[in-house]
Design an enzyme around this catalytic site. Structure first.
Site, short mmCIF file in Angstrom:
data_model
loop_
_atom_site.label_atom_id
_atom_site.label_comp_id
_atom_site.label_asym_id
_atom_site.label_seq_id
_atom_site.Cartn_x
_atom_site.Cartn_y
_atom_site.Cartn_z
N GLU A 176 -42.87 39.45 -29.29
CA GLU A 176 -43.33 39.13 -30.64
C GLU A 176 -44.84 39.32 -30.77
O GLU A 176 -45.58 39.21 -29.79
CB GLU A 176 -42.93 37.71 -31.05
CG GLU A 176 -43.52 36.61 -30.21
CD GLU A 176 -43.15 35.22 -30.74
OE1 GLU A 176 -43.15 35.04 -31.98
OE2 GLU A 176 -42.88 34.33 -29.92
N ASP A 236 -40.58 39.92 -34.46
CA ASP A 236 -39.92 39.24 -33.34
C ASP A 236 -38.69 40.04 -32.95
O ASP A 236 -37.76 40.19 -33.74
CB ASP A 236 -39.54 37.82 -33.77
CG ASP A 236 -39.05 36.96 -32.62
OD1 ASP A 236 -39.07 37.43 -31.48
OD2 ASP A 236 -38.64 35.82 -32.87
#
Length: 430
Positions: free
Chosen positions: A99, A4
């Site tokens: 992500e 992420d």
């Protein structure tokens, strides 16, 4: 592995604008009806968060830089990161621009002890920073998607957490139930009334009781996740049948204007993704998940495909207006399907929308060439014949203020120019 990128949009802005490094940055609609897309960690210290109205964000952090999104820059950084991940494993499942999940079972790893896994993850993080010019990522590694995503959020920003096989439930037990996907404010309150506030509490409740409280599908899912049971595979990108953007919000949305602003932003993002892939579509779909997890979907089909943000946004807002959202909304999404690789340019020529005050340009470079009709968006890339490259700091009353700098430090000077200055032009990436 779940990767992420940290405060992605805001971090890209700080990377490209040396004068903003270490300072609060808020990316989103900058008008009175705007919505925050991403806030830098410096801005989050003041309580600014995504999906908050720009008006509230300004009241909490008035000294922040409020910028409209530059989707081309985010897309380029995302593509570089996804290429790094695909060098590690052919099984990469992007969840959004910032992500993705990676299946390490088909990676270069020959051993899955913590030391080997950690070393690989550290190499990935270092490579991501290298190819993006300084962006950082938080990474979680575990035996399932669910636990890996939880782990990536434990040491933000720029963190790495490896959860050893067999220790997943021990990690989860002390956590609040909202760590589990699908447990938003409404579900959390329902569980609280039943005396369930932690994952350990949830684990102690029978599946039958959870089904009675939450319904069959939701109760069964939570019963499994409370025990760290998640066998979902990593699904790589397949042929695109639709392009969509959706967001789940920490607090149920009840303000119709805020929801309309979010839908407008999602429509702009969808349109930008369509154009970047040379696509257009005929069917616009709105997805809404209510406070009680009822999911509604409404769609409308055009006579010919479009990639125009104003058209997609207008139709999506119309679909939203048809729904009863007074009880609260926890998810909103806009999608386009019925994809084609052409558009009928003049189909909507008589219905062209003017951008709302809070609506960012879906393509920051699609700006009229005549000086008297130019629109200067805060954060927008520009170039001046004399001063060189820079970005718009603010504009109004016939004046545009530009900070002339690029990603290379030091911070550059600020100049105020006439909005119609013929020497000032939008900068377009090659």
């Amino acid at each position: 592995m779940h990767l992420d990128l940290d405060a992605f949009f805001a971090s890209v802005e700080q990377r490209d604008k040396p004068s903003l490094r270490g300072k609060p940055v808020v990316v989103g609609g900058v008008g009175g009806r705007g919505v925050v897309a991403t806030a830098s960690y410096e801005a989050r210290r003041y309580g600014v968060r995504s999906a908050m109205s720009t008006r509230e964000a300004r009241s909490r952090c008035p000294h922040a830089a409020f910028l409209n999104p530059r989707f081309h820059a985010y897309r380029d950084a995302s593509q570089s990161v996804m290429a790094v991940l695909r060098d590690v494993s052919p099984l990469v499942e992007p969840l959004s621009l910032d992500e993705a999940f990676v299946d390490l079972a088909v990676s270069e790893l020959t051993a899955y002890d913590e030391r080997s896994v950690r070393a690989l993850a550290e190499r990935v993080r270092a490579r991501v920073t290298e190819v993006t010019g300084g962006l950082t990522a938080s990474v979680g590694v575990a035996s399932s998607k669910f636990v890996a995503k939880v782990a990536s959020d434990l040491d933000k920003p720029d963190g790495l957490v490896v959860v050893a096989a067999g220790s997943e439930v021990d990690l989860l037990r002390p956590m609040h139930v909202t760590v589990i996907p699908g447990v938003g404010p409404a579900t959390a309150e329902r569980l609280r009334r039943a005396g369930i506030t932690t994952v350990a509490d949830l684990e102690s409740v029978s599946e039958d009781e959870l089904v009675r409280l939450l319904g069959k599908a939701h109760g069964h899912g939570l019963h499994l996740l409370a025990r760290a049971e998640d066998d979902r595979p990593v699904v790589p990108e397949r042929e695109t049948k639709s392009v969509s953007v959706e967001g789940t919000y920490d607090t149920d949305l009840t303000d119709p204007r805020l929801m309309a602003g979010l839908v407008t932003r999602q429509a702009a993002n969808v349109a930008e993704r369509l154009r970047s892939n040379g696509l257009s579509g005929r069917t616009i779909t709105l997805k809404v998940r209510l406070h009680d997890f009822t999911t509604l979907s409404r769609s409308t089909t055009l006579p010919a495909p479009t990639d125009a943000a104003p058209t997609i946004g207008r139709l999506a807002r119309g679909l939203l207006a048809e729904l009863d959202t007074t009880g609260g909304v926890r998810l909103l999404g806009v999608g386009v399907s019925g994809l084609a690789d052409w558009i009928q340019e003049d189909l909507f020529g008589g219905e062209e929308d003017e951008p709302a005050e809070d609506e960012p340009a879906a393509d920051p470079h699609a700006i009229p060439e005549l000086p008297e009709t130019r629109v200067w968006w805060p954060g927008m890339d520009v170039v001046h014949d004399e001063h060189g490259r820079g970005w718009v700091w603010g504009a109004g009353r016939g004046i545009v203020t530009v900070r002339f700098e690029t990603a290379e430090p030091p911070p550059g000077p600020v100049r105020s120019l006439a909005a119609g200055d013929a020497a000032l032009n939008p900068w377009r990436p090659s």
